[in-house]
Motif scaffolding. Structure first.
Motif, short mmCIF file in Angstrom:
data_model
loop_
_atom_site.label_atom_id
_atom_site.label_comp_id
_atom_site.label_asym_id
_atom_site.label_seq_id
_atom_site.Cartn_x
_atom_site.Cartn_y
_atom_site.Cartn_z
N TYR A 1 0.84 -1.20 0.00
CA TYR A 1 0.00 0.00 0.00
C TYR A 1 0.87 1.24 0.00
O TYR A 1 2.04 1.21 0.38
CB TYR A 1 -0.92 0.02 1.22
CG TYR A 1 -0.18 0.09 2.55
CD1 TYR A 1 0.10 1.32 3.13
CD2 TYR A 1 0.24 -1.06 3.19
CE1 TYR A 1 0.79 1.38 4.34
CE2 TYR A 1 0.93 -1.00 4.39
CZ TYR A 1 1.20 0.22 4.96
OH TYR A 1 1.89 0.29 6.15
N ALA B 1 -3.32 3.67 -2.50
CA ALA B 1 -3.26 2.65 -3.54
C ALA B 1 -2.95 1.32 -2.88
O ALA B 1 -2.05 1.24 -2.03
CB ALA B 1 -2.21 2.98 -4.59
N THR C 1 -2.18 -2.82 -3.74
CA THR C 1 -1.84 -3.80 -4.77
C THR C 1 -1.75 -5.17 -4.11
O THR C 1 -1.02 -5.36 -3.14
CB THR C 1 -0.50 -3.46 -5.46
OG1 THR C 1 -0.61 -2.14 -6.01
CG2 THR C 1 -0.19 -4.44 -6.56
N ARG D 1 -0.92 -9.23 -4.50
CA ARG D 1 -0.09 -10.14 -5.29
C ARG D 1 -0.15 -11.56 -4.73
O ARG D 1 -0.26 -11.74 -3.53
CB ARG D 1 1.37 -9.69 -5.28
CG ARG D 1 1.65 -8.42 -6.02
CD ARG D 1 3.14 -8.05 -5.96
NE ARG D 1 3.45 -6.93 -6.81
CZ ARG D 1 3.32 -5.66 -6.44
NH1 ARG D 1 2.89 -5.37 -5.24
NH2 ARG D 1 3.62 -4.70 -7.29
N VAL E 1 0.72 -9.88 -9.86
CA VAL E 1 -0.37 -8.97 -9.46
C VAL E 1 -1.73 -9.63 -9.65
O VAL E 1 -2.05 -10.13 -10.73
CB VAL E 1 -0.30 -7.65 -10.26
CG1 VAL E 1 -1.49 -6.77 -9.96
CG2 VAL E 1 0.99 -6.91 -9.97
N SER F 1 -5.41 -4.30 -8.26
CA SER F 1 -4.94 -3.00 -7.80
C SER F 1 -6.13 -2.05 -7.76
O SER F 1 -6.99 -2.09 -8.64
CB SER F 1 -3.87 -2.48 -8.74
OG SER F 1 -3.43 -1.21 -8.34
N GLN G 1 -7.29 2.20 -6.30
CA GLN G 1 -6.83 3.48 -5.76
C GLN G 1 -8.00 4.30 -5.24
O GLN G 1 -9.10 4.23 -5.77
CB GLN G 1 -6.13 4.31 -6.84
CG GLN G 1 -4.88 3.70 -7.38
CD GLN G 1 -4.29 4.56 -8.49
OE1 GLN G 1 -4.89 5.50 -8.97
NE2 GLN G 1 -3.08 4.21 -8.90
N LEU H 1 -11.05 -5.29 -4.50
CA LEU H 1 -9.96 -6.27 -4.64
C LEU H 1 -10.37 -7.68 -4.27
O LEU H 1 -9.71 -8.64 -4.67
CB LEU H 1 -8.77 -5.85 -3.77
CG LEU H 1 -7.97 -4.65 -4.26
CD1 LEU H 1 -6.88 -4.31 -3.25
CD2 LEU H 1 -7.37 -4.91 -5.63
#
Length: 191
Positions: free
Chosen positions: A107, A130, A132, A134, A139, A142, A144, A169
């Motif tokens: 983040y 943001a 992300t 994984r 990835v 993602s 934001q 997410l």
């Protein structure tokens, strides 16, 4: 009376709709409606262009600590939003290798300071975040958050700002609603 009629005609010629009444009850109900729509506009914006490559449910996430985000409640708020989706999380130091944790979350966030209404003390608020996600370095998604253009959500909580990102997410993890009603609580040894 003539002034009221002229004002009504002038106001109704403007773009929009004007309704006048002689009842204070109708005016009060109208004012409550405007206030409610104003409060709704103060909620945080939806995630900006979320990208999700995998919609499988996730049960555990390791969060990489980012000391540059100067909000003490950022990570606890993030963990709370993950728990709402049934996801357990733990935090690890950046630069260390995470063992037995295939799904990681990184983040970033930007903070500004300002004074709240009727206060002289400066308080931090989140303007950008943001996240992300994984799996084994690849990835998964993602998302934001950006503060609204008029700053209407400036003082919303971190959880209110991060919640829509986590929702975006984790499409495979439905929100879990806690049911603490008396009939669903067990006391002692299950009775």
């Amino acid at each position: 009376m003539r002034t009221i009629i002229i004002a009504t005609l002038l106001a109704s010629s403007l773009s929009g709709c004007v309704v006048t009444s002689t009842s204070t009850l109708v005016d009060a109900a109208s004012l409550v409606g405007y206030a409610a729509s104003g409060v709704k506009s103060m909620t945080p914006n939806a995630p900006a262009n979320p990208i999700v490559y995998n919609k499988d449910p996730i049960r555990e996430i390791c969060i990489e600590w980012n000391g540059a985000v100067a909000l003490s409640d950022f990570v606890p708020s993030l963990q709370g939003e993950l728990q709402k989706h049934g996801v357990q999380s733990r935090v690890y130091d950046a630069g260390t290798q995470v063992l037995a944790c295939p799904v990681t979350l990184t983040y970033t966030g930007y903070v500004k300071w300002d004074t709240k209404v009727f206060s002289d003390a400066y308080s931090p608020y989140l303007t950008f975040a943001a996240l992300t996600l994984r799996r084994d370095g690849r990835v998964l998604g993602s998302a934001q958050y950006r503060m609204g253009s008029f700053g209407q959500d400036k003082w919303a909580t971190i959880g209110e700002k991060l919640g829509p990102l986590v929702d975006a997410l984790l499409p495979g993890n439905p929100s879990i609603i806690a049911d603490n009603s008396p009939e669903n609580r067990t006391i002692g040894n299950g009775y």
